[in-house]
Design a protein around this motif. Sequence first.
Motif, short mmCIF file in Angstrom:
data_model
loop_
_atom_site.label_atom_id
_atom_site.label_comp_id
_atom_site.label_asym_id
_atom_site.label_seq_id
_atom_site.Cartn_x
_atom_site.Cartn_y
_atom_site.Cartn_z
N UNK A 203 0.86 -1.19 0.00
CA UNK A 203 0.00 0.00 0.00
C UNK A 203 0.88 1.23 0.00
N UNK A 204 0.55 2.15 -0.89
CA UNK A 204 1.25 3.42 -0.97
C UNK A 204 0.25 4.52 -0.64
N UNK A 205 0.66 5.44 0.22
CA UNK A 205 -0.17 6.62 0.50
C UNK A 205 0.75 7.82 0.52
N UNK A 305 -8.70 1.99 4.77
CA UNK A 305 -8.94 3.34 5.29
C UNK A 305 -8.01 3.62 6.47
N UNK A 306 -7.92 2.65 7.38
CA UNK A 306 -7.07 2.86 8.56
C UNK A 306 -5.61 3.08 8.17
N UNK A 307 -5.12 2.22 7.27
CA UNK A 307 -3.71 2.32 6.91
C UNK A 307 -3.43 3.61 6.15
N UNK A 308 -4.27 3.94 5.17
CA UNK A 308 -3.96 5.10 4.32
C UNK A 308 -4.25 6.41 5.03
N UNK A 309 -5.32 6.46 5.83
CA UNK A 309 -5.60 7.71 6.54
C UNK A 309 -4.66 7.88 7.72
#
Length: 315
Positions: A203-205, A305-309
């Motif tokens: 995951x990239x954010x 949502x948790x990881x990216x936010x």
Amino acid sequence: MIEIRNLTKKFGPFTAVDDISFTVEQGEVLGFLGPNGAGKSTTMKMLTGFLAPTHGTAIVCGHDVRTEPRAVKANIGYLPEGAPLYPDMTPLSLLRFVAEIRGYSGTRRNQRIDEVVALVHLESVLHQRIETLSKGFKRRVGLAQAILHDPEVLILDEPTDGLDPNQKHDVRALIKQMAPGKVIVLSTHILEEVEQVCTRAIIIAEGRLCFDGTPEEFRSESRHHHAVSLTVKTETAPDAAQALESLESVATVEVLPSANGTSSFMLFPRENASLVRDVNRFVHDKGWELEHLHVEQGRLDDVFREITQGAASTV
Ligand SMILES: Nc1ncnc2c1ncn2[C@@H]1O[C@H](COP(=O)(O)OP(=O)(O)OP(=O)(O)O)[C@@H](O)[C@H]1O
Ligand SMILES: [Mg+2]
């Protein structure tokens, strides 16, 4: 087969990809996830030699994208975002052109085109101008040109975007079938797709890598992983919420909205507790009438949502 080292891309003062490093081995199907604008396509463009990195580099099949871009491109099949294609060519003329660039000629060329056309089901549109094709068919032509030379590394930017459910299914099956001898990196916004085809998820954010693990590890980050949802007839279980809270393996009980005459709960386990067996026995011992009992696998959207936010808020 792919080694990404401190890859960074800046557009003026804006950092689109921020110091990303990871490696991918043969046989892996790596899913790239992340919100819009996270830097997935930019990373893929650098990996394929389409954009030069600001810092860092990528090594593909032993070749450095900065110093040996042609060797990298020879080993890679790339489906870019939006599948840009020459609009006034037909799928057949485009595939012939690509085949020749990739070093095929004569019967071998025609044979290979026939194989690829069959793999992505392009038979019905072979002689139609690309600009008049539907979105899904354009995407399939893009996929066909990417896999034509049977490359060791496939970089697919949202390969199933715009495909109908049957085609999505077929493309996922094709990816799985091709996977053993290759490295496949794909991006997607369909979280379930990662579980269906990928062996690993990243995951990239905001340009940064914030998760790297198996799809199971990704799902197990969900607070609903191994929770138990339960619905009972209310008249047989008037004090269910309180009673369930007393169970040793239950950490918390959430009351869910439920239909007339029934009560529904989400039960979260204490660490390592096997909740479903205890709940089942409990319901049975109490004589409650059971309507529904289900072990939750975890909710991918919540984890995403948790990881990216979470990553965005720490910036
Ligand atoms: N050539 C460019 N010039 C300036 N900014 C750019 C350029 N290309 C990309 N960006 C910016 O870099 C960021 C990352 O874009 P990128 O296309 O990599 O995102 P993405 O993760 O692929 O998003 P999506 O899910 O929407 O496809 C975005 O903010 C985008 O606007
Ligand atoms: Mg993109």
